[in-house]
Design a protein around this motif. Sequence first.
Motif, mmCIF file in Angstrom:
data_model
loop_
_atom_site.group_PDB
_atom_site.id
_atom_site.type_symbol
_atom_site.label_atom_id
_atom_site.label_comp_id
_atom_site.label_asym_id
_atom_site.label_seq_id
_atom_site.Cartn_x
_atom_site.Cartn_y
_atom_site.Cartn_z
ATOM 1 N N THR A 367 0.827 -1.200 0.000
ATOM 2 C CA THR A 367 0.000 0.000 0.000
ATOM 3 C C THR A 367 0.862 1.252 0.000
ATOM 4 O O THR A 367 0.608 2.207 -0.746
ATOM 5 N N LEU A 368 1.908 1.259 0.808
ATOM 6 C CA LEU A 368 2.778 2.429 0.896
ATOM 7 C C LEU A 368 3.862 2.451 -0.177
ATOM 8 O O LEU A 368 4.194 3.512 -0.713
ATOM 9 N N LEU A 369 4.406 1.297 -0.503
ATOM 10 C CA LEU A 369 5.615 1.251 -1.306
ATOM 11 C C LEU A 369 5.378 1.143 -2.803
ATOM 12 O O LEU A 369 6.331 1.269 -3.585
ATOM 13 N N ASP A 370 4.141 0.935 -3.212
ATOM 14 C CA ASP A 370 3.904 0.727 -4.644
ATOM 15 C C ASP A 370 3.090 1.828 -5.320
ATOM 16 O O ASP A 370 2.758 1.715 -6.497
ATOM 17 N N GLY A 371 2.742 2.892 -4.616
ATOM 18 C CA GLY A 371 2.014 3.966 -5.271
ATOM 19 C C GLY A 371 1.323 4.885 -4.284
ATOM 20 O O GLY A 371 1.392 4.699 -3.070
ATOM 21 N N GLU A 372 0.642 5.928 -4.830
ATOM 22 C CA GLU A 372 -0.023 6.914 -3.988
ATOM 23 C C GLU A 372 -1.130 6.269 -3.155
ATOM 24 O O GLU A 372 -1.793 5.326 -3.596
ATOM 25 N N VAL A 373 -1.302 6.805 -1.927
ATOM 26 C CA VAL A 373 -2.349 6.320 -1.035
ATOM 27 C C VAL A 373 -3.102 7.511 -0.469
ATOM 28 O O VAL A 373 -2.563 8.609 -0.325
ATOM 29 N N GLU A 374 -4.350 7.284 -0.128
ATOM 30 C CA GLU A 374 -5.219 8.352 0.365
ATOM 31 C C GLU A 374 -4.707 8.939 1.676
ATOM 32 O O GLU A 374 -4.839 10.138 1.931
ATOM 33 N N GLU A 375 -4.102 8.104 2.522
ATOM 34 C CA GLU A 375 -3.641 8.565 3.823
ATOM 35 C C GLU A 375 -2.525 9.595 3.716
ATOM 36 O O GLU A 375 -2.391 10.478 4.571
ATOM 37 N N TRP A 376 -1.719 9.482 2.668
ATOM 38 C CA TRP A 376 -0.587 10.384 2.496
ATOM 39 C C TRP A 376 -0.656 11.025 1.108
ATOM 40 O O TRP A 376 0.165 10.732 0.226
ATOM 41 N N PRO A 377 -1.589 11.945 0.894
ATOM 42 C CA PRO A 377 -1.735 12.544 -0.445
ATOM 43 C C PRO A 377 -0.541 13.394 -0.852
ATOM 44 O O PRO A 377 -0.365 13.680 -2.040
#
Length: 393
Positions: A367-377
């Motif tokens: 979730t964090l290492l492979d692309g953008e996530v909502e938690e960390w825009p």
Amino acid sequence: MHVPNALASLLPLSLLAAAVKLPAPSGPYNVGFTQHIFNHTTPNDPTPGPGNIYLTSIYYPTRATPGPNTSVPYFDPTSARIWGEVFNILPADLESLETTLQWQAPLLTAEEDVDKVKTWPTLVFSPGGGMNAGYSTSLLSELASQGYTVLALDHPGEAPYLSLPYGNPGVVGWDIYMPYSDELIVEIYEFRRADMLALLCPNGYPALVELNGAYFNTEAYGAFGHSTGAAAATGAMDRRDSIVAGFNIDGGLFGDSVNASLHGRPYFMTMNPNHFAQDADTWPAFAERYYNESKIAPGWLDWTTVEGSAHLAFSDIPLWVELLPQIPNSTAQVNLGNVTGSRMDALLKTYTGAFWEFVRGGQYNATLLDGEVEEWPEVVFDAKVRSNGTQGY
């Protein structure tokens, strides 16, 4: 460095400064701290320092409970005065910052704890140019609380002032406002890289671990750094196979680090949105070369931008500004971006934690290492390379 009149007139208020704590580490361990001065000569050292030593600060996990007599102060008085002038914070307020570090706390004893630290890579950190390694204490403490041994390097004479342990006199370095030429930056990179390589030599850190009967890992390392320190970590990684991965925190690549070949070892690079204003060429060429190497050797690379950040936001400095009062009717003289100190602190801990967890063979946080996530825009992916020779831009 002189103390401005406006600042001097407020010094009596220093008696009122109350203790302010850095964000507490989130890991299962408390954090021990010790330091060691290594002998190592830097030929033609350009700094006003002695040129024959470097300082290593060691952050490590402990089960000991923090106490008032073991707490390590964040600032010494001289550094508080120097850096307080830049950010318009009273020296006494900077000195009020408290860490959770415990001076020479007992090592772990439980077998399951010892086995963890013995097998996880020891992480080696190099700070930004002209900065003390301790100004990334929040991040380094977090990693130690998770179970890593973390080594942070300081080159006496580079930062405006460096306090030394065990009764040794502190070292006055370059003026904090001194301009850095391209040639000088390369010289800094070269002695930083040399310090890191000397630390990992058999008669450096491994000898210290053996002398003290500690269980810290001396076979596998992770190298990371901020700014010039990131270049030093990359250059050292190019020269030493025992450095199994690298993390570049907003660092241009200088000297021969530009051509570093990592042969597929994992590498994370993150920058502020204005990074290319001073370093337009090295990162794209590095990523492209890494991609070409990944067709032959397994590879893993992430390249991200933290929108709203600034170069010094990748350190503890935004926390100083957020947690401490500024002198009335004044503002900091350095741009720290639009992301708050606590937000940047949590962001950097999250992504470095996920990366080193992956490197050590733990859970892979896709979730964090492979692309953008909502938690960390704020975190935007610029490129990634994976072991099957694929890339994304």
